[in-house]
Every structure is written in structure tokens, then in C-alpha cells.
Design a protein around this motif. Structure first.
Motif, mmCIF file in Angstrom:
data_model
loop_
_atom_site.group_PDB
_atom_site.id
_atom_site.type_symbol
_atom_site.label_atom_id
_atom_site.label_comp_id
_atom_site.label_asym_id
_atom_site.label_seq_id
_atom_site.Cartn_x
_atom_site.Cartn_y
_atom_site.Cartn_z
ATOM 1 N N LEU A 49 0.428 -0.989 0.053
ATOM 2 C CA LEU A 49 0.313 0.006 0.293
ATOM 3 C C LEU A 49 1.039 1.524 0.062
ATOM 4 N N CYS A 50 2.134 1.463 0.633
ATOM 5 C CA CYS A 50 2.691 2.547 0.612
ATOM 6 C C CYS A 50 4.194 1.967 1.190
ATOM 7 N N SER A 51 5.012 2.638 0.642
ATOM 8 C CA SER A 51 6.793 2.550 0.285
ATOM 9 C C SER A 51 7.066 4.082 0.554
ATOM 10 N N HIS A 52 7.085 4.244 1.934
ATOM 11 C CA HIS A 52 8.142 5.711 2.450
ATOM 12 C C HIS A 52 9.608 5.681 3.120
ATOM 13 N N SER A 53 11.231 6.638 2.624
ATOM 14 C CA SER A 53 11.833 6.595 2.958
ATOM 15 C C SER A 53 11.617 7.655 4.028
ATOM 16 N N VAL A 75 1.060 3.433 -3.520
ATOM 17 C CA VAL A 75 2.382 3.440 -4.879
ATOM 18 C C VAL A 75 1.049 2.914 -5.718
ATOM 19 N N GLY A 76 2.393 2.776 -7.207
ATOM 20 C CA GLY A 76 1.488 2.845 -8.277
ATOM 21 C C GLY A 76 0.056 3.714 -8.581
ATOM 22 N N ARG A 77 -1.046 3.177 -9.293
ATOM 23 C CA ARG A 77 -2.105 3.689 -9.500
ATOM 24 C C ARG A 77 -2.766 4.418 -8.168
ATOM 25 N N ARG A 78 -2.319 4.266 -6.843
ATOM 26 C CA ARG A 78 -2.933 4.755 -5.912
ATOM 27 C C ARG A 78 -1.773 6.596 -4.850
ATOM 28 N N ARG A 79 -0.417 6.368 -6.239
ATOM 29 C CA ARG A 79 1.222 7.368 -5.925
ATOM 30 C C ARG A 79 0.105 8.658 -5.006
#
Length: 120
Positions: A49-53, A75-79
Motif C-alpha cells: 500500500l505504501c513505501s516511504h523512506s 504506490v502505483g495507481r494510488r500514489r
């Protein structure tokens, strides 16, 4: 929940400032239990669902916990959609001597300079 991350050994706050590796947070969807009604936000088990640094080095200028509020983007279409907000505290343990504290402006300048080098 409480999470602990091991930082480089034997480092002073000054030496840890040059350790430019962010924490990579990944939020996964567990999925609905069997037999539940269809949830439009349920992306299916194991979906990212989410990728965060997360830049952790700002805690090098604090003697105690620092409040952390991060809006998590999809992420992806929901970025462009917010999937949630992370509220937490970040703290360097053990605290060490107060004489080894870094200034907040010094930490911010180091992080900013590294970001500029990456974009060039």
C-alpha cells in the motif's frame, strides 16, 4: 508498537550524521478475513500500500524523543492518494553525553546537501 533499529557501531553523533541510509517503511495489506463483506479499500493480501523512506538523522540533534508525523502516500495507481498518517516518536538510545549533541541546523544542512547532490 515499538521498533528498534541497530545503527552503525561505535559511532559518535557526528560520525552517524554521514550515515545517509534512510529507514525504508513498507505498509502491506493483510486482507479481509474470509466471509467479510467486500471492502473497497482492501487491495488483497500481501499488496504493498505504501513505501516511504524515513530520514532518521534529525534525532541526532535531540536529547530525547522527537515527535514524528508522516503522511503516507500510496504506490502505483494510488500514489497521489494518502493511505494514512504515521504518528510516532524517534529517539537515539542510549542518549550519550549532551556535549556530543549536534545542532539542528547542522543536521538539516547535511541532509539538504546530500539531497542536492542526488538531484544533480
Amino acid at each position: 508498537e515499538t521498533l528498534f533499529f541497530e545503527l552503525p557501531e561505535g559511532g559518535s553523533r557526528t560520525s552517524m550524521l554521514t550515515h545517509a541510509v534512510p529507514l525504508h517503511l513498507i505498509l502491506l495489506c493483510k486482507g479481509s478475513p474470509a466471509g467479510c463483506s467486500e471492502d473497497p479499500w482492501d487491495a488483497g493480501a500481501g499488496t504493498v500500500l505504501c513505501s516511504h523512506s524515513l530520514e532518521w538523522r534529525h534525532c541526532l540533534s535531540a536529547a530525547g524523543p522527537q515527535k514524528l508525523i508522516v503522511e503516507l502516500q500510496g504506490v502505483g495507481r494510488r500514489r497521489q492518494l494518502s493511505v494514512g498518517v504515521l504518528h510516532g516518536d524517534i529517539e537515539l538510545r542510549p542518549v550519550g553525553s549532551l556535549g556530543g549533541m549536534l545542532s539542528e541546523s547542522g543536521v538539516t544542512a547535511q541532509v539538504y546537501a546530500e539531497e542536492q547532490r542526488r538531484t544533480d
